[in-house]
Design a protein around this motif. Structure first.
Motif, PDB file in Angstrom:
ATOM      1  N   MET A  31       0.836  -1.211   0.000  1.00  0.00           N
ATOM      2  CA  MET A  31       0.000   0.000   0.000  1.00  0.00           C
ATOM      3  C   MET A  31       0.871   1.262   0.000  1.00  0.00           C
ATOM      4  SD  MET A  31      -2.941   0.949   2.835  1.00  0.00           S
ATOM      5  CE  MET A  31      -3.177  -0.744   3.335  1.00  0.00           C
ATOM      6  N   HIS A  32       1.938   1.242   0.802  1.00  0.00           N
ATOM      7  CA  HIS A  32       2.837   2.405   0.880  1.00  0.00           C
ATOM      8  C   HIS A  32       3.486   2.667  -0.475  1.00  0.00           C
ATOM      9  CE1 HIS A  32       2.290   2.102   5.166  1.00  0.00           C
ATOM     10  NE2 HIS A  32       3.161   3.058   5.405  1.00  0.00           N
ATOM     11  N   LEU A  33       3.965   1.591  -1.104  1.00  0.00           N
ATOM     12  CA  LEU A  33       4.696   1.766  -2.363  1.00  0.00           C
ATOM     13  C   LEU A  33       3.763   2.284  -3.465  1.00  0.00           C
ATOM     14  CD1 LEU A  33       6.959  -1.415  -2.219  1.00  0.00           C
ATOM     15  CD2 LEU A  33       7.659   0.969  -1.829  1.00  0.00           C
ATOM     16  N   GLU A  34       2.542   1.740  -3.484  1.00  0.00           N
ATOM     17  CA  GLU A  34       1.567   2.189  -4.497  1.00  0.00           C
ATOM     18  C   GLU A  34       1.240   3.673  -4.344  1.00  0.00           C
ATOM     19  OE1 GLU A  34      -0.861  -1.978  -4.755  1.00  0.00           O
ATOM     20  OE2 GLU A  34      -2.028  -0.145  -4.418  1.00  0.00           O
ATOM     21  N   LEU A  35       0.978   4.073  -3.088  1.00  0.00           N
ATOM     22  CA  LEU A  35       0.593   5.470  -2.863  1.00  0.00           C
ATOM     23  C   LEU A  35       1.769   6.415  -3.078  1.00  0.00           C
ATOM     24  CD1 LEU A  35      -1.811   5.064   0.187  1.00  0.00           C
ATOM     25  CD2 LEU A  35      -2.416   5.714  -2.148  1.00  0.00           C
ATOM     26  N   ALA A  36       2.977   5.952  -2.726  1.00  0.00           N
ATOM     27  CA  ALA A  36       4.162   6.789  -2.951  1.00  0.00           C
ATOM     28  C   ALA A  36       4.364   7.013  -4.448  1.00  0.00           C
ATOM     29  CB  ALA A  36       5.395   6.134  -2.331  1.00  0.00           C
ATOM     30  N   GLU A  37       4.132   5.946  -5.207  1.00  0.00           N
ATOM     31  CA  GLU A  37       4.296   6.070  -6.659  1.00  0.00           C
ATOM     32  C   GLU A  37       3.258   7.041  -7.230  1.00  0.00           C
ATOM     33  OE1 GLU A  37       4.469   2.260  -8.622  1.00  0.00           O
ATOM     34  OE2 GLU A  37       4.125   3.239 -10.562  1.00  0.00           O
ATOM     35  N   ARG A  38       2.022   6.890  -6.715  1.00  0.00           N
ATOM     36  CA  ARG A  38       0.949   7.777  -7.175  1.00  0.00           C
ATOM     37  C   ARG A  38       1.266   9.239  -6.839  1.00  0.00           C
ATOM     38  NH1 ARG A  38      -5.116   7.155  -4.824  1.00  0.00           N
ATOM     39  NH2 ARG A  38      -5.914   9.170  -5.513  1.00  0.00           N
ATOM     40  N   ALA A  39       1.762   9.478  -5.617  1.00  0.00           N
ATOM     41  CA  ALA A  39       2.086  10.838  -5.198  1.00  0.00           C
ATOM     42  C   ALA A  39       3.235  11.399  -6.030  1.00  0.00           C
ATOM     43  CB  ALA A  39       2.442  10.850  -3.726  1.00  0.00           C
ATOM     44  N   ALA A  40       4.216  10.552  -6.318  1.00  0.00           N
ATOM     45  CA  ALA A  40       5.369  11.003  -7.125  1.00  0.00           C
ATOM     46  C   ALA A  40       4.899  11.393  -8.519  1.00  0.00           C
ATOM     47  CB  ALA A  40       6.419   9.899  -7.178  1.00  0.00           C
ATOM     48  N   LYS A  41       3.985  10.608  -9.068  1.00  0.00           N
ATOM     49  CA  LYS A  41       3.444  10.922 -10.403  1.00  0.00           C
ATOM     50  C   LYS A  41       2.731  12.264 -10.415  1.00  0.00           C
ATOM     51  CE  LYS A  41       2.846   6.553 -12.801  1.00  0.00           C
ATOM     52  NZ  LYS A  41       2.101   5.335 -12.538  1.00  0.00           N
ATOM     53  N   GLU A  42       2.140  12.585  -9.258  1.00  0.00           N
ATOM     54  CA  GLU A  42       1.423  13.872  -9.142  1.00  0.00           C
ATOM     55  C   GLU A  42       2.379  15.002  -8.764  1.00  0.00           C
ATOM     56  OE1 GLU A  42      -1.901  14.378  -9.514  1.00  0.00           O
ATOM     57  OE2 GLU A  42      -2.838  12.391  -9.318  1.00  0.00           O
ATOM     58  N   LYS A  43       3.677  14.697  -8.819  1.00  0.00           N
ATOM     59  CA  LYS A  43       4.726  15.689  -8.550  1.00  0.00           C
ATOM     60  C   LYS A  43       4.767  16.162  -7.094  1.00  0.00           C
ATOM     61  CE  LYS A  43       5.745  16.598 -13.131  1.00  0.00           C
ATOM     62  NZ  LYS A  43       5.573  15.155 -13.482  1.00  0.00           N
ATOM     63  N   ALA A  44       4.314  15.327  -6.180  1.00  0.00           N
ATOM     64  CA  ALA A  44       4.462  15.664  -4.764  1.00  0.00           C
ATOM     65  C   ALA A  44       5.909  15.423  -4.354  1.00  0.00           C
ATOM     66  CB  ALA A  44       3.513  14.823  -3.915  1.00  0.00           C
ATOM     67  N   GLY A  45       6.412  16.232  -3.392  1.00  0.00           N
ATOM     68  CA  GLY A  45       7.789  16.056  -2.922  1.00  0.00           C
ATOM     69  C   GLY A  45       7.855  15.212  -1.657  1.00  0.00           C
ATOM     70  N   ILE A  85      10.445  10.218  -4.173  1.00  0.00           N
ATOM     71  CA  ILE A  85       9.628  11.090  -3.312  1.00  0.00           C
ATOM     72  C   ILE A  85      10.016  10.838  -1.855  1.00  0.00           C
ATOM     73  CG2 ILE A  85       7.753   9.339  -3.296  1.00  0.00           C
ATOM     74  CD1 ILE A  85       5.771  11.647  -2.946  1.00  0.00           C
ATOM     75  N   ASP A  86      10.058  11.906  -1.056  1.00  0.00           N
ATOM     76  CA  ASP A  86      10.335  11.741   0.374  1.00  0.00           C
ATOM     77  C   ASP A  86       9.150  11.041   1.044  1.00  0.00           C
ATOM     78  OD1 ASP A  86      12.482  13.258  -0.312  1.00  0.00           O
ATOM     79  OD2 ASP A  86      12.110  14.878   1.124  1.00  0.00           O
ATOM     80  N   LEU A  87       9.466  10.206   2.042  1.00  0.00           N
ATOM     81  CA  LEU A  87       8.391   9.497   2.745  1.00  0.00           C
ATOM     82  C   LEU A  87       8.500   9.678   4.257  1.00  0.00           C
ATOM     83  CD1 LEU A  87       9.537   7.075   0.458  1.00  0.00           C
ATOM     84  CD2 LEU A  87       7.306   6.278   1.125  1.00  0.00           C
ATOM     85  N   ILE A  88       7.349   9.829   4.898  1.00  0.00           N
ATOM     86  CA  ILE A  88       7.270   9.755   6.356  1.00  0.00           C
ATOM     87  C   ILE A  88       6.216   8.701   6.695  1.00  0.00           C
ATOM     88  CG2 ILE A  88       6.479  10.978   8.426  1.00  0.00           C
ATOM     89  CD1 ILE A  88       7.801  13.510   7.207  1.00  0.00           C
TER      90      ILE A  88
END
Lengths: 287, 270
Positions: A21-35, A76-79
């Motif tokens: 779940m983390h990896l999927e959402l991180a990928e989605r956020a990165a695609k949306e250009k989130a930092g 993308i940075d992750l917390i």
């Protein structure tokens, strides 16, 4: 900076599925250009772990799970939240929050205030951390807190004194109290918002709060993640009780503007606080 | 003691859905008495899972509560759920004819456990999770039969006092006849809860709320204006019924014992 809040419902005790779940959402956020993407407290494991704590614990340096998240942190940075077992202190477990950037673990905060009363029993299963420390995040200084840490305003103060302009709280706060007929959420959610508004305004800092949703053993996690600007304005509030993934642009220059207009940070006197606390503690030890 | 009904509805329907699914169930089953608690719970379940996913069992004993049986049938029709009626008189009568007893409470307990036994059998036959319908008032004073009506898979309403269930019932538009009916456990003909407990639910809930939710002491509640005898009686009922709210104690021998220090979450891995 654009950031993503992942108001998720982790699967209790299933690190494999939560990692996915983390990896999927991180990928989605990165695609949306989130930092940066932020997950809730114990997002890799679920909250009500009890004796599962040792079974889901991660030694960050030796973990394949962390290695995969580190690879993701090149995009993308992750917390996120995890049960941490330090290699140099085996058998001791922390409720921790990790900040990953550029393929590396850049900061780990270990929850200091472990709620152990009423419905909470964290002190039975976790060791408590010993420090609140700011760390560089993008072009700013950030501080990490975990759930109850934020209810003790001294924690935010330490981060402010250390220069944090971003206070990031990851949380697994269950909802309690249904008497308020005006609110769409639990009464307990309002306490978090009250603290968020106060700390953001009086610190001239962003307060970014990521709470979880879902139900574990009958307790419903309240959701309602939020962002308050350094002027104490609510800039985002996610729905109560429902899973959500949202992106929000935040302006790091607002920290500077807020502190220029209201110089609480400049006028702060940590040495006086230190002196007063020192006196109190010496007195306490005399008793 | 007021509740935000839309919020409570949202939380309880999510609870029924999530906890049923996590345990691997697509369906729920409920014992319908024609009383308020089982009716409200059935409404919640239909809102949570849909009418095709709830099965209602009506289990009359002789003619103890004919009004309840017809109201339960009406609820089944209103909610468009599948309902089956099973008369439990033969097995109960058969037992008591060879082991007679006068005490109506013992008879009531046996009836409640027979209903539980059928619910669990049907739960397995239909692969449906049993919804418990005990409210917070009953749980706190122990007004329920252990391994009888207290037994269930999940309990959506155990944190709502009886008067709060009434409020939720009005919000859900359950039939007026059910809302205005005197609550009864149906233990004998004409029995009502309030007569048996010796307090009105209004008063009982206010005393419980003060003692439990507000954590006031018995003395503080008496000072607040409640009759001493009633407050002490309620406090005593709470104390004496703790065994109904817990798994039985296990004699500890080893380093790690179920119930003492073998502690896993209910929703383990779900």
């Amino acid at each position: 900076m654009k950031l993503a809040l992942a108001q998720i419902s982790p699967v209790l005790g299933r690190v494999d599925r939560n990692l996915e779940m983390h990896l999927e959402l991180a990928e989605r956020a990165a695609k949306e250009k989130a930092g940066l993407i932020i997950f809730p407290e114990l997002s890799l494991t679920g909250y009500s772990l009890k004796d599962l704590v040792p079974e889901v614990a991660i030694r960050p340096e030796a973990s394949e799970v962390l290695a995969k998240l580190q690879v993701a942190s090149r995009q993308i940075d992750l917390i996120f939240g995890l049960v941490e077992e330090r290699s140099d202190n085996p058998g001791v477990f922390y409720n921790s929050a990790a900040y990953l950037t550029g393929g590396k673990i850049a900061h780990v905060h270990r929850k200091v205030f472990l709620p152990t009363s009423g419905m909470f029993e964290e002190g039975r299963f976790f060791a408590s951390g010993h420090d609140f420390r700011a760390f560089p995040l993008k072009s700013s200084q950030a501080g990490l807190l975990i759930c109850r840490d934020f209810m003790h305003y001294s924690s935010s103060y330490c981060l402010l004194a250390d220069g944090a302009g971003l206070m990031i709280i990851i949380s697994a706060a269950p909802g309690r109290g249904t008497a308020n007929e005006e609110s769409q959420g639990f009464e307990s959610s309002q306490k978090w918002e009250l603290m968020g508004q106060a700390i953001s305004y009086f610190s001239g800092a962003y307060v970014i709060y990521c709470n979880r949703v879902g139900i574990e053993d009958g307790a419903t996690f309240a959701g309602g993640s939020f962002i308050y600007t350094p002027d104490g304005q609510l800039s985002l509030r996610l729905p109560y009780l429902e899973e959500n993934f949202s992106l929000q642009e935040i302006d790091l220059d607002q920290i500077r503007r807020a502190r220029k207009n209201r110089p609480y940070k400049r006028d702060d006197r940590p040495e006086v606080i230190w002196h007063s606390l020192g006196r109190l503690l010496r007195k306490e030890n005399e008793d | 003691m007021k509740i935000n009904c839309p919020l409570v509805l949202k939380v309880l329907t999510s609870f029924i859905r999530e906890e049923s699914h996590k345990a691997g169930f697509e369906h729920n089953i409920i014992g319908l008495s024609g009383g308020l608690d089982s009716t409200v719970c059935a409404y919640l379940a239909v809102k949570a899972m849909g009418s095709k996913h709830l099965f209602g069992l009506i289990m009359p004993f002789k003619n103890y509560d004919q009004e309840g049986v017809s109201l339960a049938e009406e609820v089944g029709q209103l909610l468009e759920i599948k309902v089956e009626k099973i008369d439990i008189s033969p097995q109960i009568e058969s037992y008591f004819s060879s082991h007679p007893v006068d005490n109506p409470v013992l008879r009531g307990n046996k009836i409640a456990r027979e209903r539980m036994s059928i619910l669990y059998d049907y739960s397995a036959r239909l692969e449906a999770m049993i919804l418990g319908t005990s409210n917070k008032t009953e749980l706190l004073i122990g007004y329920g039969t252990i391994h009888g009506d207290l037994a269930c898979g999940i309990n959506p309403m155990g944190d709502l006092y009886k008067t709060q269930v009434q409020e939720l019932g009005r919000y859900l538009n359950v039939p007026q006849k059910i809302l205005s009916r005197k609550p009864t456990a149906g233990l004998w003909p004409g029995q009502t809860d309030e007569d048996e407990i010796g307090l009105s639910y209004e008063e009982l809930d206010r005393i419980l709320f003060s003692l439990v939710d507000e954590r006031l002491t018995v003395e503080e509640v008496i000072k607040a204006g409640y009759e001493e005898k009633k407050v002490r009686r309620v406090a005593e009922l709470i104390r004496k019924s703790e065994y109904k709210r817990k798994m039985p104690p296990i004699a500890k021998l080893s380093e790690r014992t179920v119930g003492h220090d073998f502690l896993y979450p209910y929703d383990w891995g779900k």
